[in-house]
Design a protein around this motif. Structure first.
Motif, short mmCIF file in Angstrom:
data_model
loop_
_atom_site.label_atom_id
_atom_site.label_comp_id
_atom_site.label_asym_id
_atom_site.label_seq_id
_atom_site.Cartn_x
_atom_site.Cartn_y
_atom_site.Cartn_z
N ARG A 154 0.94 -1.12 0.03
CA ARG A 154 0.08 -0.05 -0.24
C ARG A 154 1.13 1.25 0.01
N LEU A 155 2.02 1.24 0.62
CA LEU A 155 2.81 2.21 0.67
C LEU A 155 3.43 2.66 -0.75
N LEU A 156 3.85 1.68 -1.34
CA LEU A 156 4.47 1.67 -2.59
C LEU A 156 3.48 2.11 -3.75
N HIS A 157 2.34 1.72 -3.50
CA HIS A 157 1.14 2.17 -4.39
C HIS A 157 0.58 3.47 -3.97
N ASP A 158 -0.43 3.98 -4.72
CA ASP A 158 -0.86 5.33 -4.21
C ASP A 158 -1.96 5.19 -3.20
N SER A 159 -1.24 5.42 -2.11
CA SER A 159 -2.12 5.22 -0.76
C SER A 159 -3.09 6.74 -0.51
N HIS A 160 -3.07 7.37 -1.45
CA HIS A 160 -4.05 8.74 -1.15
C HIS A 160 -5.12 8.52 -2.19
N LYS A 161 -5.38 7.21 -2.56
CA LYS A 161 -6.68 7.06 -3.39
C LYS A 161 -7.98 7.13 -2.44
N LYS A 162 -8.99 7.71 -3.13
CA LYS A 162 -10.17 7.99 -2.34
C LYS A 162 -10.62 6.36 -1.90
N GLY A 163 -11.04 6.36 -0.52
CA GLY A 163 -11.42 5.33 0.08
C GLY A 163 -10.37 4.33 0.60
N ASN A 164 -9.07 4.85 0.70
CA ASN A 164 -7.85 4.03 1.34
C ASN A 164 -7.86 4.70 2.62
N THR A 165 -7.87 3.76 3.65
CA THR A 165 -7.70 4.15 4.99
C THR A 165 -6.33 3.89 5.83
N TYR A 166 -5.66 3.32 4.82
CA TYR A 166 -4.06 3.23 5.36
C TYR A 166 -3.47 4.57 5.68
N SER A 167 -2.80 4.68 6.62
CA SER A 167 -1.84 5.60 6.90
C SER A 167 -0.62 5.36 7.44
N ILE A 168 0.47 5.93 7.04
CA ILE A 168 1.73 5.49 7.58
C ILE A 168 2.17 6.26 8.97
N SER A 169 2.89 5.49 9.77
CA SER A 169 3.33 6.01 11.04
C SER A 169 4.70 6.20 11.09
N GLU A 170 5.03 7.09 12.05
CA GLU A 170 6.33 7.56 12.30
C GLU A 170 7.41 6.25 12.47
N ILE A 171 6.85 5.40 13.34
CA ILE A 171 7.61 3.91 13.52
C ILE A 171 7.54 3.40 12.15
N ASP A 172 6.42 3.25 11.40
CA ASP A 172 6.77 2.73 10.03
C ASP A 172 7.82 3.35 9.25
N ILE A 173 7.81 4.30 9.04
CA ILE A 173 8.96 5.42 8.44
C ILE A 173 10.35 4.84 9.33
N ASN A 174 10.48 4.92 10.26
CA ASN A 174 11.85 4.44 11.11
C ASN A 174 12.11 2.98 10.66
N ARG A 175 11.14 2.10 10.66
CA ARG A 175 11.12 0.62 10.43
C ARG A 175 11.94 0.42 8.93
N ILE A 176 11.29 1.24 7.95
CA ILE A 176 11.59 1.12 6.70
C ILE A 176 12.94 1.50 6.48
N SER A 177 13.30 2.82 7.18
CA SER A 177 14.46 3.52 6.81
C SER A 177 15.59 2.73 7.39
N ILE A 178 15.34 2.13 8.47
CA ILE A 178 16.54 1.05 9.22
C ILE A 178 16.73 -0.11 8.31
N ALA A 179 15.62 -0.89 7.74
CA ALA A 179 15.63 -2.11 6.76
C ALA A 179 16.60 -1.52 5.82
#
Length: 97
Positions: free
Chosen positions: A19-44
């Motif tokens: 969902r992050l790598l695709h358009d997560s801003h499409k209408k109806g998409n309830t996914y939102s990324i958190s600061e923890i997600d950003i940290n985990r991805i950056s560390i990975a």
């Protein structure tokens, strides 16, 4: 790196990565990324602090407005001017009497 590898390295579910790598801003998409997600991805991805900040500003470009206001010791009105000038939603300012 494949999405499944990034998911394993970051501890996030593959569906979140997808969902992050695709358009997560499409209408109806309830996914939102958190600061923890950003940290985990950056560390990975071993991006370091600068890489994490670049990802944060990519995902939340309005943070540049907040940073500008903080750096210049501006108040909420000036912050809202910055947000407005860049097409972002304004923050509510409650008047106290």
């Amino acid at each position: 790196m494949k999405q499944v590898d990034l998911a394993a390295a970051s501890g996030l579910k593959p569906s979140k990565i997808s969902r992050l790598l695709h358009d997560s801003h499409k209408k109806g998409n309830t996914y939102s990324i958190s600061e923890i997600d950003i940290n985990r991805i950056s560390i990975a991805l071993k991006w370091g602090k600068a890489g994490r900040e670049k990802l944060r500003y990519t995902l939340f470009p309005e943070l540049l407005c907040y940073d500008g206001a903080l750096e210049n010791y501006e108040g909420l009105v000036q912050l809202n001017c910055r947000l407005y000038d860049n097409g972002f939603p304004l923050i509510k300012i409650e008047e106290k009497y």
